[in-house]
Write an enzyme that holds these catalytic residues in place. Structure first.
Site, PDB file in Angstrom:
ATOM      1  N   THR A  29      -6.853  -2.639   9.545  1.00  0.00           N
ATOM      2  CA  THR A  29      -6.336  -3.489  10.368  1.00  0.00           C
ATOM      3  C   THR A  29      -5.371  -2.795  11.334  1.00  0.00           C
ATOM      4  O   THR A  29      -4.987  -3.198  12.436  1.00  0.00           O
ATOM      5  CB  THR A  29      -5.462  -4.474   9.898  1.00  0.00           C
ATOM      6  OG1 THR A  29      -4.467  -4.199   9.420  1.00  0.00           O
ATOM      7  CG2 THR A  29      -6.390  -5.514   9.157  1.00  0.00           C
ATOM      8  N   CYS A  33       3.304  -2.960   6.970  1.00  0.00           N
ATOM      9  CA  CYS A  33       4.050  -3.952   6.474  1.00  0.00           C
ATOM     10  C   CYS A  33       5.280  -3.536   5.354  1.00  0.00           C
ATOM     11  O   CYS A  33       5.299  -2.416   4.875  1.00  0.00           O
ATOM     12  CB  CYS A  33       3.296  -5.142   5.911  1.00  0.00           C
ATOM     13  SG  CYS A  33       1.729  -5.705   6.829  1.00  0.00           S
ATOM     14  N   CYS A  37       5.896  -8.280   2.210  1.00  0.00           N
ATOM     15  CA  CYS A  37       5.155  -9.066   3.029  1.00  0.00           C
ATOM     16  C   CYS A  37       4.509 -10.162   2.608  1.00  0.00           C
ATOM     17  O   CYS A  37       3.825 -10.117   1.620  1.00  0.00           O
ATOM     18  CB  CYS A  37       4.209  -8.300   4.038  1.00  0.00           C
ATOM     19  SG  CYS A  37       3.542  -9.206   5.426  1.00  0.00           S
ATOM     20  N   ARG A  62       0.694   0.008  13.716  1.00  0.00           N
ATOM     21  CA  ARG A  62       1.696  -0.431  14.546  1.00  0.00           C
ATOM     22  C   ARG A  62       2.385  -1.912  13.513  1.00  0.00           C
ATOM     23  O   ARG A  62       1.746  -2.120  12.717  1.00  0.00           O
ATOM     24  CB  ARG A  62       1.186  -1.594  15.596  1.00  0.00           C
ATOM     25  CG  ARG A  62       0.191  -2.682  15.343  1.00  0.00           C
ATOM     26  CD  ARG A  62      -0.523  -3.195  16.520  1.00  0.00           C
ATOM     27  NE  ARG A  62      -1.432  -4.131  16.186  1.00  0.00           N
ATOM     28  CZ  ARG A  62      -2.766  -4.078  15.697  1.00  0.00           C
ATOM     29  NH1 ARG A  62      -3.226  -2.772  15.619  1.00  0.00           N
ATOM     30  NH2 ARG A  62      -3.623  -4.945  15.314  1.00  0.00           N
ATOM     31  N   CYS A  64       3.869  -4.925  11.743  1.00  0.00           N
ATOM     32  CA  CYS A  64       3.541  -6.244  11.434  1.00  0.00           C
ATOM     33  C   CYS A  64       4.383  -7.355  12.082  1.00  0.00           C
ATOM     34  O   CYS A  64       5.492  -7.258  12.001  1.00  0.00           O
ATOM     35  CB  CYS A  64       3.214  -6.626   9.816  1.00  0.00           C
ATOM     36  SG  CYS A  64       3.011  -8.305   9.391  1.00  0.00           S
ATOM     37  N   CYS A  67       6.273  -9.792   9.160  1.00  0.00           N
ATOM     38  CA  CYS A  67       7.469  -9.268   8.143  1.00  0.00           C
ATOM     39  C   CYS A  67       8.299  -8.364   9.176  1.00  0.00           C
ATOM     40  O   CYS A  67       9.460  -8.113   8.343  1.00  0.00           O
ATOM     41  CB  CYS A  67       7.195  -8.597   6.952  1.00  0.00           C
ATOM     42  SG  CYS A  67       5.976  -7.138   7.444  1.00  0.00           S
TER      43      CYS A  67
END
Length: 342
Positions: A29, A33, A37, A62, A64, A67
């Site tokens: 994805t 996190c 999370c 990148r 999240c 969280c």
């Protein structure tokens, strides 16, 4: 940074004590996190662990949006600033004032502060002031002088706090329990002979293999008397709590310590029966992850065995660690809680 197996276990458990020690990168994805999370867990083969957000971003990931893993450093700085403000203030500042000073909304900062320290800003301020009062009472000849030196606005507020927290008058506290009546008894339990002692507020000592002489050392100026008939029920309920340590006891307690000790004791009482925590986990839970040895000391300073379940704390390697009343009793307590039907 923990090894990958430990990190994955922390992610699966959503363990907040690992937040800030690493971030979890989900390569499919492109998101990283916090370990805690609340999002659905990814597959293990799609996960990489990074020391921090900067390292994860270098790998093309990148943060999240759920969280917000990069906010933790800002939260820690905000809590540190708030603690400095509370400690320097003559009067305990209001929550909205503290939150505004660090740039947070009151409701959000209340949650951030509680996660970091285990208590609310108001409770932190009360404990700090009470610690200062206890220190001042040990040095000042006049109780009134100690009250103002500790930062109280007047005797009324101090007596209100001290009656709730100390369980005895300020002058009695300064004089080692002088003028306080403590009732005590020895009783047989499944763990052996138990000593239980209580003030008018609640149980102040529960131990094993001790007698009246041990109480005299802890409360040298208190009046020690046998339990009255009116208080006999308290002894019976305490025996029942020791014999069945996994059941909620609801017994009144009169215990006191430093803010850190009391935070540790509160955390001990949050451990579910049948479960254990490591000293490191307790230290992290009260917002002091580096204070593992201090958490162990606070654990050992517990005055009411079983009722404040210090037996539920073990070493990080899974071994039992120490116990003031012998490892066999610790094993028995943990066994009773893990197998209540036996």
């Amino acid at each position: 940074m923990p090894d990958s197996d430990t990190a994955w276990r922390a992610v699966k458990a959503r363990d907040r004590s690992f937040d800030g020690r690493f971030v979890t990168g989900v390569m499919t994805t492109g998101i990283y996190c916090r370990p805690s999370c609340a999002a659905r867990h990814p597959k293990r083969e799609n996960v990489r662990f990074f020391a921090d957000g900067a390292q994860a971003r270098e790998a093309g990931l990148r943060p999240c949006k759920r969280c917000r893993p990069d906010d933790r450093l800002r939260d820690e700085e905000a809590v540190a600033q708030a603690i400095a403000l509370i400690e320097s203030a003559e009067e305990a500042p209001r929550l909205d004032m503290v939150a505004q000073s660090v740039g947070y909304s009151p409701s959000h900062f209340l949650r951030v502060f509680r996660i970091a320290t285990g208590v609310t800003p108001a409770a932190y301020a009360r404990r700090l002031r009470a610690e200062r009062a206890e220190d001042a009472l040990s040095r000042e000849e006049r109780v009134t002088d100690a009250i103002y030196e500790a930062g109280y606005s007047g005797p009324g507020r101090f007596y209100s706090d001290s009656n709730r927290r100390l369980g005895m008058t300020p002058s009695a506290w300064r004089r080692g329990g002088e003028g306080v009546t403590i009732q005590w008894a020895l009783a047989e339990t499944s763990l052996g002979t138990m000593l239980v002692a209580a003030t008018g507020k609640g149980i102040c000592r529960l131990s094993f293999d001790e007698d009246k002489a041990a109480l005299e050392e802890r409360f040298p100026h208190a009046e020690l008397v046998p339990f009255s008939d009116e208080m006999a029920d308290l002894v019976g309920r305490t025996v029942a709590a020791v014999d069945d340590p996994g059941r909620p006891h609801g017994l009144p307690l009169d215990v006191r310590g430093t803010a850190f000790q009391e935070a540790v004791w509160q955390e001990l009482m949050r451990i579910p029966p049948g479960e254990t925590r490591s000293y490191a986990e307790i230290a992290s839970a009260v917002g002091k992850p580096k204070a593992v040895r201090a958490a162990g000391s606070a654990n050992g300073a517990n005055n009411v065995a079983v009722l404040i379940p210090c037996h539920r704390v073990i070493r990080s390697d899974g071994s039992l660690g120490g116990y003031a009343y012998g490892l066999e009793r610790k094993r028995d307590l943990l066994r009773k809680e893990a197998n209540p039907a036996q």
